[in-house]
Motif scaffolding. Structure first.
Motif: not given
Length: 319
Positions: A147, A204, A208, A210, A232, A235
């Motif tokens: 991430v 990210e 995607q 997060l 999210e 996560a």
């Protein structure tokens, strides 16, 4: 089929298409290596030159020349690692962060111009093919996708507004007036953004988003606001919320703020754990009617000059 020939043919096509053989990246003074190094420091935070060389998988001497160029341009600085006196940590200066934002914007515009002739169906097919290529070469690599925390780019703020509004409706049954509030906050942030006093991060992984967090100027000199932290659901529990808060606190100290404040509501119980373990103290509570609900608003404060930070909680959302 001659696979090697096909790959080499594609490489020649792609490097021409996006201009990788140009001396500098689109609309910038950065070489490709300088741009990559700047990106890694902007999204990955402070790190040593050795760490950076491993991440980029480049020759140390070649990287050293690129880093020296960034230092001469006052975009990069080095400081002693508090945990290891013999190590030097590299990070971007305020001017470096501004340059990175401009570089990121220019790069996205270049790619958008490349993609412009493609319709929605062709773009989806392209993305699917790119992911297949990455998966094919990463099949034997056990390391999961990392991430990264990167600067916001065009489209991110709209996405953050959308996702937070949707999640808070699903989780707390808040109405659409909450969406109006966060749209106003981020709209004003973007319109009057001051890189010397403010910052923002998008979390990210593999393309995607997060989560996010923003550092904004407060109402008094020396006071900043931590705003719009969200993670999210997929996560949460991974430590991402803690990482976002740590990053925001560290940046507030770096910019010279002496106090960091935030406003939230008591229904966000996970948020309180993150604030308390980060050194925040509850300063004020006020009952109010907002977002279609009766709520207890809370103001939390962190003394950046005396309090040590170190959140141990899971991901949480802040408003």
């Amino acid at each position: 089929m001659d696979t090697v020939r096909e790959i080499r043919q594609f490489n020649r096509f792609y490097t021409r298409l996006v201009g990788l053989l140009d001396e500098h990246l689109p609309d910038s003074d950065f070489t490709l290596l300088e741009g990559r190094a700047t990106y890694e420091l902007a999204t990955g935070g402070k790190q040593t030159a050795a760490d950076l060389a491993r991440t980029l998988d480049v020759d140390k001497a070649q990287l050293s020349r690129a880093l020296q160029t960034l230092k001469r341009r006052k975009l990069l600085k080095a400081e002693v690692d508090p945990g290891h006196a013999k190590k030097r940590l590299l990070s971007l200066t305020p001017a470096g962060r501004v340059a990175f934002t401009e570089l990121e914007h220019g790069t996205r515009l270049r790619m958008e111009s490349v993609l412009q002739p493609l319709g929605g169906a062709k773009r989806k097919k392209l993305v699917s093919s790119l992911r297949d290529i990455q998966a094919a070469f990463a099949a034997n690599v056990a390391k999961p996708s990392t991430v990264v925390l990167r600067a916001p780019v065009p489209g991110d703020l709209g996405w953050v507004i959308h996702r937070q509004a949707v999640l808070y409706t699903q989780e707390y049954a808040w109405d659409w007036t909450y969406e109006a509030l966060i749209a106003k906050i981020l709209g004003e942030f973007a319109a009057a953004f001051d890189p010397a006093k403010e910052d923002g991060w998008i979390a990210e992984r593999a393309g995607q988003i997060l989560g996010s967090i923003f550092l904004m100027k407060g109402d008094a000199s020396g006071v900043a606001k931590l705003r719009l932290l969200y993670v999210e659901p997929a996560a949460r529990g991974s430590g991402l919320g803690r990482r976002l808060v740590d990053t925001c606190i560290a940046r507030a100290r770096e910019l010279g703020y002496h106090r960091l404040t935030l406003w939230t509501n008591d229904v966000l119980t996970a948020a309180r754990r993150i604030y308390e373990t980060s050194g925040f103290r509850l300063a004020q509570e006020t009952r109010h009617r907002s977002f279609g609900k009766d709520l207890l608003g809370q103001t939390w404060e962190l003394d950046l000059l005396n309090a040590a930070s170190g959140p141990r909680a899971a991901a949480a959302e802040t408003r």
